[in-house]
Design an enzyme around this catalytic site. Structure first.
Site, PDB file in Angstrom:
ATOM      1  CG  HIS A  82      -1.922   1.131   1.160  1.00 26.77           C
ATOM      2  ND1 HIS A  82      -3.020   1.102   0.331  1.00 26.77           N
ATOM      3  CD2 HIS A  82      -1.960   2.326   1.789  1.00 26.77           C
ATOM      4  CE1 HIS A  82      -3.709   2.209   0.465  1.00 26.77           C
ATOM      5  NE2 HIS A  82      -3.092   2.977   1.344  1.00 26.77           N
ATOM      6  CG  HIS A 135      -2.823   6.935   8.176  1.00 30.06           C
ATOM      7  ND1 HIS A 135      -3.741   6.002   7.746  1.00 30.06           N
ATOM      8  CD2 HIS A 135      -3.241   8.113   7.657  1.00 30.06           C
ATOM      9  CE1 HIS A 135      -4.670   6.573   7.007  1.00 30.06           C
ATOM     10  NE2 HIS A 135      -4.396   7.876   6.948  1.00 30.06           N
ATOM     11  CD  GLU A 193      -7.200  11.346   5.462  1.00 30.31           C
ATOM     12  OE1 GLU A 193      -6.061  10.829   5.479  1.00 30.31           O
ATOM     13  OE2 GLU A 193      -8.249  10.698   5.647  1.00 30.31           O
ATOM     14  CE1 TYR A 206     -11.233   5.466   1.085  1.00 28.61           C
ATOM     15  CE2 TYR A 206     -11.544   6.213  -1.167  1.00 28.61           C
ATOM     16  CZ  TYR A 206     -10.766   6.112  -0.030  1.00 28.61           C
ATOM     17  OH  TYR A 206      -9.517   6.664  -0.022  1.00 28.61           O
ATOM     18  CG  HIS A 219      -7.436   8.523  10.121  1.00 27.13           C
ATOM     19  ND1 HIS A 219      -6.498   9.483  10.382  1.00 27.13           N
ATOM     20  CD2 HIS A 219      -7.481   8.407   8.764  1.00 27.13           C
ATOM     21  CE1 HIS A 219      -5.996   9.942   9.258  1.00 27.13           C
ATOM     22  NE2 HIS A 219      -6.564   9.300   8.252  1.00 27.13           N
TER      23      HIS A 219
END
Length: 389
Positions: A260, A297, A304, A313, A335
């Site tokens: 990722h 993260h 964000e 999603y 999150h």
């Protein structure tokens, strides 16, 4: 802008006499950034661009107050519940902002009045519908998935073809492609996820007749309405590196890794104190033991702000996030995927799923975002607790 354009008629050299058919002079206007030391364009007007006949202060018709994100919490806003009372400029509902950027949502089917933002550049993302962007530089047709980037001080208006919904990103400075995508001379490099061919800008002059034409002007001091003696859309030609352009999110070419990749690979534009990223459908990570979904993260230096505009999603399943949702994950909060999402995606890969369908626009800010009344009026107040279910 990273490359030079010429539209319409211009003289062979700059700052020389350029005469109209009747023998009079066209009026030259330099639109330039950073005090004559950065990008600029020269526009040639039929009438004086300085001639105003009236000026008045304007009281905003929408709430512009911001509140701190307290108590600190991840947030979920449902823009589907917002309905604008104005056009795509005056009807913008403030979602979040700080000293660097303001983020607003608007939906309307009515033409806007002429508008000039003299505080900074704008990047307007068209979530749905078709709209005609008219400016002193010319016309750009825009539709679903288009970013329209507008240089500071550009007089323009929006003319929708039916209902149009947009996310407006209003900067306190200039919005540009990331420097790492460009050569020292401004050309897009081979590793960039888009290039000059993907950008659309006005192709010909656009002129409109009119007298005593009002223009709404935003400055750091507030709103004013200036009445110009002649219509500002009177430019017969321009050239330079500074002009509005459109770029469609579907032309963004995702950068893929075996495992990722973090959000910087999705960066599309940068502004003072923030970046804009495009999350687009792409091949899933292909390491045989990869976890093809974002890891937990904590971006200690940024908030964000994520606008979900298409697809499925997978990382947000079970959270209530849907198309038209906006999530805000502040710097003080760790999150990541919703509970069960990692296992579900690994299982999907084992069944032969090889691509994602997600599509989202993200704005990461490097100073905390305060909250606007538009966001607070459509908040899903249970979102913060979805990781605990």
């Amino acid at each position: 802008m990273p490359y030079y354009r010429v539209v319409g008629e211009v003289p062979r050299k700059r700052h020389v006499q350029f005469r109209r058919p009747d023998g009079g002079l066209y009026a030259e206007e330099l639109m330039g950034e950073e005090g004559f030391s950065s990008d600029s364009s020269l526009l040639y007007h039929r009438y004086l661009p300085t001639a105003i006949v009236k000026a008045e202060a304007v009281t905003p018709t929408v709430e512009t107050r911001l509140e701190p994100n307290l108590p600190l919490s991840p947030r979920h806003f449902r823009t589907q519940e917002l309905s604008s009372a104005g056009d795509l400029v005056t009807g913008r509902m403030l979602l979040a902002g700080n000293g660097d950027v303001r983020l607003s949502y608007a939906t309307s089917d009515r033409p806007s009045e002429l508008y000039r933002n003299s505080m900074g550049d704008e990047c307007v993302y068209v979530q749905g519908g078709r709209v005609r962007f008219e400016s002193t530089y010319g016309v750009i047709g825009a539709g679903e998935g288009d970013y329209v980037v507008i240089p500071t001080g550009t007089i323009h208006r929006w003319v929708p073809d039916g209902q149009v919904s947009v996310l407006a990103i209003e900067a306190a400075g200039h919005i540009r492609p990331p420097k790492r995508y460009l050569s020292q001379y401004g050309q897009f490099l081979e590793h960039a996820p888009y290039c000059e061919r993907d950008l659309r800008s006005p192709a010909e002059p656009f002129t409109v007749e009119g007298e005593e034409v009002p223009v709404l002007v935003r400055t750091r001091g507030g709103l004013s309405r200036l009445v110009y003696r002649n219509h500002p859309f009177d430019v017969v030609g321009w050239d330079g590196y500074l002009y509005p352009f459109a770029f469609n999110i579907d032309d963004f070419e995702p950068i893929v890794k075996k495992t990722h990749a973090p959000p910087p690979v999705h960066q599309t534009f940068e502004g003072p104190g923030f970046v804009v990223c495009s999350f687009c459908p792409r091949p899933l990570d292909f390491h045989p033991e990869s976890v093809p979904i974002p890891y937990n993260h904590h971006n200690v230096d940024s908030d964000e702000f994520m606008f979900y505009v298409g697809g499925d999603y997978s990382a947000r399943k079970g959270s209530g996030i849907d198309i038209g949702s906006i999530s805000l994950h502040p710097a003080g909060f760790t999150h990541g995927p919703q509970p069960g999402a990692v296992e579900a995606v690994i299982d999907a890969v084992s069944r032969g799923i090889t691509t994602t369908s997600e599509k989202a626009v993200m704005v990461d800010t490097f100073r905390p975002l305060d909250l606007g009344q538009g966001a607070l009026s459509c908040e899903d107040t249970g979102y913060a607790w979805t990781w605990s279910r």
